[in-house]
Enzyme design. Structure first.
Site, PDB file in Angstrom:
ATOM      1  N   HIS A  98       0.834  -1.206   0.000  1.00 22.74           N
ATOM      2  CA  HIS A  98       0.000   0.000   0.000  1.00 22.74           C
ATOM      3  C   HIS A  98       0.868   1.255   0.000  1.00 22.74           C
ATOM      4  O   HIS A  98       0.601   2.205  -0.756  1.00 22.74           O
ATOM      5  CB  HIS A  98      -0.912   0.000   1.226  1.00 22.74           C
ATOM      6  CG  HIS A  98      -1.724   1.250   1.373  1.00 22.74           C
ATOM      7  ND1 HIS A  98      -2.938   1.432   0.751  1.00 22.74           N
ATOM      8  CD2 HIS A  98      -1.486   2.396   2.066  1.00 22.74           C
ATOM      9  CE1 HIS A  98      -3.414   2.628   1.060  1.00 22.74           C
ATOM     10  NE2 HIS A  98      -2.551   3.234   1.858  1.00 22.74           N
ATOM     11  N   GLU A  99       1.899   1.268   0.835  1.00 21.61           N
ATOM     12  CA  GLU A  99       2.777   2.436   0.890  1.00 21.61           C
ATOM     13  C   GLU A  99       3.536   2.610  -0.425  1.00 21.61           C
ATOM     14  O   GLU A  99       3.796   3.735  -0.851  1.00 21.61           O
ATOM     15  CB  GLU A  99       3.750   2.324   2.068  1.00 21.61           C
ATOM     16  CG  GLU A  99       3.081   2.253   3.430  1.00 21.61           C
ATOM     17  CD  GLU A  99       2.034   3.349   3.652  1.00 21.61           C
ATOM     18  OE1 GLU A  99       2.221   4.466   3.129  1.00 21.61           O
ATOM     19  OE2 GLU A  99       1.036   3.078   4.333  1.00 21.61           O
ATOM     20  N   HIS A 102       1.529   4.529  -2.808  1.00 25.93           N
ATOM     21  CA  HIS A 102       1.688   5.982  -2.664  1.00 25.93           C
ATOM     22  C   HIS A 102       2.947   6.474  -3.389  1.00 25.93           C
ATOM     23  O   HIS A 102       2.962   7.572  -3.944  1.00 25.93           O
ATOM     24  CB  HIS A 102       1.769   6.354  -1.186  1.00 25.93           C
ATOM     25  CG  HIS A 102       0.458   6.296  -0.470  1.00 25.93           C
ATOM     26  ND1 HIS A 102      -0.679   6.925  -0.941  1.00 25.93           N
ATOM     27  CD2 HIS A 102       0.087   5.680   0.700  1.00 25.93           C
ATOM     28  CE1 HIS A 102      -1.681   6.715  -0.100  1.00 25.93           C
ATOM     29  NE2 HIS A 102      -1.247   5.950   0.886  1.00 25.93           N
TER      30      HIS A 102
END
Length: 225
Positions: A98-99, A102
């Site tokens: 998920h990071e 980003h």
């Protein structure tokens, strides 16, 4: 003055925020106890994704705390909580991916992410100072109208931040699920587990945005009397 009937409007929001937090913690804990078949730590997952996507200027670091994982676009660093950094669990893989989602948003100039970054200063000001100004305006009565207006404007800015956060977080999760499947980081039903972890986390942002809207409505009603 210390209690107004409009505070009752906040109850559904408080319940929703509490439930979403319990949900994400419960889901995270469940899948943090199950290791992935590939046996990659969160740090290895992040490094693998960044390498495969050709991102070379972003570091993967460990940070203290639990669920403190985030991407710092200014420092160009993916910061994973200590547990996620070293864990080989399904939850760690999902969070790390998920990071990295980003990171790709940053690299590709994802506009909602840029808008959210621009709103951070005024959003922090709105969340902290907005309610104070509104209360001060109510206490001052007829002379406090300007304080109420400024406070409302600041709170609206904070709400805009929460609303813009939603597509940013959902998009990062969508990217994460595609990446861990594309690179074979998780296998079979493990991808379903990752989706559950990310969906639970995303819902906390929805709950927070709804609570912020209810809070604005509550202050507005209180200021009208």
């Amino acid at each position: 003055m210390f209690f107004h009937w409009s505070y009752l409007i906040l109850i559904p929001g408080i319940i929703l925020v509490f439930w979403s937090q319990q949900r994400v913690q419960g889901t995270y804990r469940k899948y943090s106890q199950i290791n992935s078949s590939m046996g990659m730590t969160g740090a290895e997952v992040a490094e693998t994704i960044l390498q495969r996507m050709g991102v070379q200027n972003v570091r993967v670091e460990s940070v203290a705390g639990e669920l403190t994982d985030h991407y710092d676009p200014t420092a160009k660093a993916v910061r994973l909580s200590e547990v996620v950094y070293s864990s080989k669990s399904l939850a760690a893989a999902a969070v790390a991916a998920h990071e990295c989602g980003h990171v790709l948003q940053d690299v590709q100039g994802y506009k909602p992410m840029n808008v959210r970054a621009a709103l951070v200063p005024v959003a922090n000001l709105g969340s902290n100072l907005g309610p104070i100004l509104i209360i001060a305006g109510i206490v001052l009565g007829a002379m406090g109208g300007i304080f109420i207006q400024i406070g409302m404007a600041l709170m609206v800015a904070a709400i805009l931040f929460h609303i813009v956060t939603l597509p940013v977080e959902f998009d990062a999760s969508s990217r994460a699920l595609k990446l861990i499947n594309q690179f074979g980081i998780l296998q079979g039903d493990e991808n379903k587990a990752a989706r559950k972890v990310l969906n639970a986390a995303a819902f906390t942002y929805v709950a927070t945005a709804l609570y912020a809207i209810l809070q604005l409505i509550q202050y507005f009603l209180m200021s009208r009397e």
